[in-house]
Structure formats: C-alpha cells, structure tokens
Design an enzyme around this catalytic site. Structure first.
Site, PDB file in Angstrom:
ATOM      1  N   HIS A 210       0.713  -1.062  -0.120  1.00  0.00           N
ATOM      2  CA  HIS A 210       0.114   0.204  -0.105  1.00  0.00           C
ATOM      3  C   HIS A 210       0.863   1.259  -0.141  1.00  0.00           C
ATOM      4  O   HIS A 210       0.385   2.304  -0.068  1.00  0.00           O
ATOM      5  CB  HIS A 210      -0.803   0.034   1.190  1.00  0.00           C
ATOM      6  CG  HIS A 210      -0.222   0.259   2.411  1.00  0.00           C
ATOM      7  ND1 HIS A 210       0.718  -0.611   3.119  1.00  0.00           N
ATOM      8  CD2 HIS A 210      -0.279   1.318   3.225  1.00  0.00           C
ATOM      9  CE1 HIS A 210       1.141   0.026   4.137  1.00  0.00           C
ATOM     10  NE2 HIS A 210       0.457   1.265   4.409  1.00  0.00           N
TER      11      HIS A 210
HETATM   12  C1  UD1 Z   1      -2.057   5.602   5.926  1.00  0.00           C
HETATM   13  C2  UD1 Z   1      -0.711   6.042   6.635  1.00  0.00           C
HETATM   14  C3  UD1 Z   1       0.286   4.837   6.500  1.00  0.00           C
HETATM   15  C4  UD1 Z   1      -0.269   3.496   7.036  1.00  0.00           C
HETATM   16  C5  UD1 Z   1      -1.614   3.405   6.359  1.00  0.00           C
HETATM   17  C6  UD1 Z   1      -2.367   1.948   6.823  1.00  0.00           C
HETATM   18  C7  UD1 Z   1      -0.266   8.381   6.589  1.00  0.00           C
HETATM   19  C8  UD1 Z   1       0.749   9.423   5.960  1.00  0.00           C
HETATM   20  N1  UD1 Z   1      -0.089   7.283   5.760  1.00  0.00           N
HETATM   21  O1  UD1 Z   1      -1.814   5.539   4.307  1.00  0.00           O
HETATM   22  O2  UD1 Z   1       1.501   5.329   7.326  1.00  0.00           O
HETATM   23  O3  UD1 Z   1       0.602   2.572   6.752  1.00  0.00           O
HETATM   24  O4  UD1 Z   1      -2.515   4.205   6.510  1.00  0.00           O
HETATM   25  O5  UD1 Z   1      -3.301   1.662   6.039  1.00  0.00           O
HETATM   26  O6  UD1 Z   1      -0.940   8.809   7.478  1.00  0.00           O
HETATM   27  N2  UD1 Z   1      -8.896   5.117   1.609  1.00  0.00           N
HETATM   28  C9  UD1 Z   1     -10.155   4.660   1.132  1.00  0.00           C
HETATM   29  N3  UD1 Z   1     -10.785   4.392   2.624  1.00  0.00           N
HETATM   30  C10 UD1 Z   1     -10.291   4.691   3.798  1.00  0.00           C
HETATM   31  C11 UD1 Z   1      -9.189   5.386   4.094  1.00  0.00           C
HETATM   32  C12 UD1 Z   1      -8.208   5.662   2.745  1.00  0.00           C
HETATM   33  O7  UD1 Z   1     -10.656   4.491   0.399  1.00  0.00           O
HETATM   34  O8  UD1 Z   1     -10.999   4.340   4.806  1.00  0.00           O
HETATM   35  C13 UD1 Z   1      -8.479   5.682   0.188  1.00  0.00           C
HETATM   36  C14 UD1 Z   1      -8.549   7.032  -0.230  1.00  0.00           C
HETATM   37  O9  UD1 Z   1      -8.565   6.889  -1.605  1.00  0.00           O
HETATM   38  C15 UD1 Z   1      -7.286   7.817   0.263  1.00  0.00           C
HETATM   39  C16 UD1 Z   1      -6.024   6.698   0.268  1.00  0.00           C
HETATM   40  O10 UD1 Z   1      -6.822   5.503   0.550  1.00  0.00           O
HETATM   41  O11 UD1 Z   1      -6.862   8.802  -0.620  1.00  0.00           O
HETATM   42  C17 UD1 Z   1      -5.147   6.850   1.232  1.00  0.00           C
HETATM   43  O12 UD1 Z   1      -5.422   6.851   2.371  1.00  0.00           O
HETATM   44  P1  UD1 Z   1      -4.511   7.968   3.534  1.00  0.00           P
HETATM   45  O13 UD1 Z   1      -5.066   7.643   4.917  1.00  0.00           O
HETATM   46  O14 UD1 Z   1      -4.286   9.005   3.199  1.00  0.00           O
HETATM   47  O15 UD1 Z   1      -3.165   7.018   3.513  1.00  0.00           O
HETATM   48  P2  UD1 Z   1      -3.065   5.314   3.467  1.00  0.00           P
HETATM   49  O16 UD1 Z   1      -2.380   5.253   2.456  1.00  0.00           O
HETATM   50  O17 UD1 Z   1      -3.910   4.519   4.112  1.00  0.00           O
END
Ligand code: UD1
Length: 370
Positions: A210
């Site tokens: 991821h």
């Molecule tokens: C975040 C953390 C990362 C951790 C990971 C675990 C930061 C910078 N990154 O990364 O350290 O390892 O979580 O999962 O804080 N999205 C969904 N549903 C959700 C959440 C996210 O669809 O419930 C999608 C969205 O398109 C979003 C993307 O995932 O833009 C990224 O989500 P985000 O929380 O920004 O970062 P992660 O890649 O999940």
C-alpha cells in the site's frame, strides 16, 4: 478520591486501532485516569475502521473528527484545526498518540502548542528515508513529545543520538503485540477465512502492498508485479488489497491482469481476526507494511519486506524479516528460498510479551499521580 485526570487517546488510521486498544484497557487499572477516545476519521471505510473497533473491543469513539482523505497538507491541517478545537473545549492533562500516520503528528502538534503534554507510543523508529511521509511524522512527533515509549533498545538509541533526554525515553515493548497475543486464540476459533478460501495452513503466501512510494508509480509497480506473478505461480498468493492499491491497479489497467494471474487471489481489506488467521497460517508473507514485519516476527512466519530499508531493524536482526527491496529478481529468488525451507526462524524480541500497555499505563499513572 481526588479529581479525575482527563486523558485523550487518539486513533485515526488502521494501524492505530490495534495499538490503542490495549492501552485503553490498561488505563482501567487507574480509575482516576479518565480516557476519552478521539477518532480523527483519517480512515473511514467500514473495513478500514469500524470492523476493527468491533473485533478489538475498542469502545466507540467519544468524538469523531471525520476528516477523511486528502493531500498531506490538507489532511494534516484539517486534523490540526479540528483537534485543537477539542483541546480548547475540554483541555486534558495528557494526549496519547501512536505510530507514524498523519493523525499522529497533527494531534501531537495541536497539543504541544496548547501546552498539553504528549505521550508517543512506538517512538524512535527511523528508516532514515525522508521521502516517506511516515519518517517525517515520526521525527517531528518524537521531537515534541514528553513521554517516548519505545519497542526496542535501538529505537531508544536513535532518540538519544538526536539529543532527546534520557528521562523522556521509556523502553516498554510492543503494544501491537499485546493485541496479537490476546486475539490469536480468538482468530483461530472465530475466523473462517481459510475455509472460505479453501486454504490449507502452510500452502499459501500473503501479500500486502500500500505504500505510495511503490503503488503510486506504474513504472515502479509494474516490474514488482511481474515478480509477484512468478511467486504466485509457485505458491498461491493471497492479497487483501488496500483501497489505494486497488485504485492504482485500476488506473494503470493492471487489475484484470492480476485477477487472472495463476495462483493470485485478490481480496478486499480484511478485519483483524481474518488477517491474523491468514498470516499466522501462511508459509510466507510479502509486504511493504511496517507493523506486519513485527507481527510475522512474533508468529515465526518468514517475511520479505518489499522496501529499500526498514525502520524496524530488530525484526531483521532477531526476527523472521528480510528486507529485499524492489528488485524483481531478488523478490523471486528470496521467495523460492523460503519455499525450499530456508526462511528465517528468528526469536521474539525483548519485552514483546503482551504486557507493553501495562508498562505504559504504569509510567503515565505515576507521572500524572493517578
Ligand atoms: C495511511 C498512513 C500509513 C499507514 C496506512 C495504513 C499516512 C501518511 N499514511 O496510509 O502510514 O501505513 O495508513 O493503512 O498517514 N482510503 C479509502 N478508505 C479509507 C481510507 C483511505 O478508500 O478508509 C483511500 C483513499 O483513496 C485515500 C487513500 O486510500 O486517498 C489513502 O489514504 P490515507 O489515509 O491518506 O493514506 P494510506 O495510504 O491509507
């Protein structure tokens, strides 16, 4: 009894939930401490958030900031603003944050600016790769926190080398492992994931990817996927996909190819119990996650980390982890080595004994005179 001591515990993203659950439980031993649970809403999908509350016995969050997804600046800024509002409305005597996600840094920063002391759980980890958002979050959160709880001696050494005073550093062990140890029997008893997917223990590998550094660039991702297809052809590869990874695979036009690759089994994100059952019965785990490197070390399952480096060196020095980077040839050859029975066995690191949260609660209760 003297006045209650208000403590705010923060969760935001998936890896926070399993870290905060044992801390909330351990704080119950000190009735003067009154924890409030705040969810920033960084993760919000049912499978990324709510499912974990249920399985980990986390109490419903007292407050949800509902910040959702966004660029780093936007997400961090929104949490900073919303969390500050909470702190002004009900000033606590301590804020507890965990890990290295954007919610961790934003809430720590809002707190210190209002002179509220911060406890950082899982302090001192360093990848020394400043291109990772998590590394920036770790360095800055440690710098401004008052209580730094570490999972390994090397994490304490990192903090000392950055000039952080000894009195702030507390080597307590690993709270994520507290949760793993508590729920492993339940995962075996309750999860039906192996039956659902017709998997015999030891007959498959698990893959999780991821990191934006890997999955956001087609150029970087494509050769790695080629290597993983080769691994899947040798040993069934079960992949619970993070929403980010699924979206990228769709955008790059690679999802269908991967779905059809022999031996590849694509799933949606799984809850804690299913994922623990999957990893604990796997022959091999391939991942770019941080926490999974630690969980596989405790489970004694060989782990190949698909990143250039790790901030968790104890899993390599003592555990089952091998950092293989993104070189396709190396990913395949190291996977095949594990299949030949040459995977690392390792041992469980010091204080990863299921009691880290008790140690944290004891330190905090003493400091807060609770
Ligand atoms: C975040 C953390 C990362 C951790 C990971 C675990 C930061 C910078 N990154 O990364 O350290 O390892 O979580 O999962 O804080 N999205 C969904 N549903 C959700 C959440 C996210 O669809 O419930 C999608 C969205 O398109 C979003 C993307 O995932 O833009 C990224 O989500 P985000 O929380 O920004 O970062 P992660 O890649 O999940």
């Amino acid at each position: 009894m003297s006045a209650p001591v208000q403590v705010i515990c923060v969760v935001g993203a998936r890896p926070n939930f399993m870290k905060m659950a044992p801390i909330l439980e351990a704080l119950k031993a000190y009735p003067r401490l009154r924890p409030t649970l705040v969810h920033t809403g960084q993760h919000y999908d049912r499978e990324m958030s709510e499912a974990f509350f249920r399985e980990l016995d986390l109490p419903r969050a007292d407050l949800d900031l509902n910040v959702g997804s966004g660029t780093h600046g936007r997400q961090t800024g929104k949490i900073l603003e919303e969390f500050e509002r909470i702190l002004l409305e009900r000033p606590p005597e301590l804020v507890v944050v965990a890990g290295d996600v954007n919610s961790t840094l934003a809430c720590a920063l809002a707190s210190v600016k209002l002179h509220v002391p911060v406890a950082h759980v899982e302090a001192g980890l360093r990848s020394r790769n400043r291109l990772m958002a998590e590394e920036i979050n770790r360095v800055l959160t440690d710098r401004i926190s008052d209580y730094l709880f570490t999972t390994s001696r090397s994490a304490g050494d990192n903090l000392r080398s950055e000039g952080i005073e000894e009195g702030r550093i507390h080597f307590v062990g690993n709270v994520m492992i507290d949760t793993l140890r508590r729920l492993e029997p339940l995962a075996r008893e309750r999860s039906r994931v192996l039956e659902e997917l017709s998997l015999a223990p030891g007959s498959y590998a698990v893959l999780t990817l991821h990191r934006p550094e890997l999955v956001d660039s087609r150029e970087t991702f494509l050769p790695v996927l080629g290597a993983l297809e080769k691994v899947a052809a040798a040993l069934k590869l079960v992949c619970p996909l993070h929403p980010r990874t699924r979206r990228r695979l769709e955008e790059f036009g690679l999802l269908e190819r991967l779905e059809k690759a022999p031996g590849m089994v694509l799933l949606g994100p799984r809850g804690y119990l299913d994922f623990l059952r999957l990893t604990s019965a796997a022959r091999l785990v391939l991942t770019d996650s941080g926490g999974i490197q630690e969980e596989t070390t405790v489970l004694g399952v060989p782990c190949l980390t698909l990143r250039p480096e790790t901030e968790r060196p104890v899993t390599v020095a003592e555990g089952t982890n091998t950092v293989v980077g993104l070189d396709p040839g190396r990913i395949v050859s190291e996977s095949l080595r594990v299949l030949e029975g040459k995977g690392k066995a390792g041992r469980v690191p010091e204080l990863w004994d299921g009691r880290a949260a008790e140690r944290i609660a004891a330190v905090l209760a003493r400091a807060l005179r609770a």
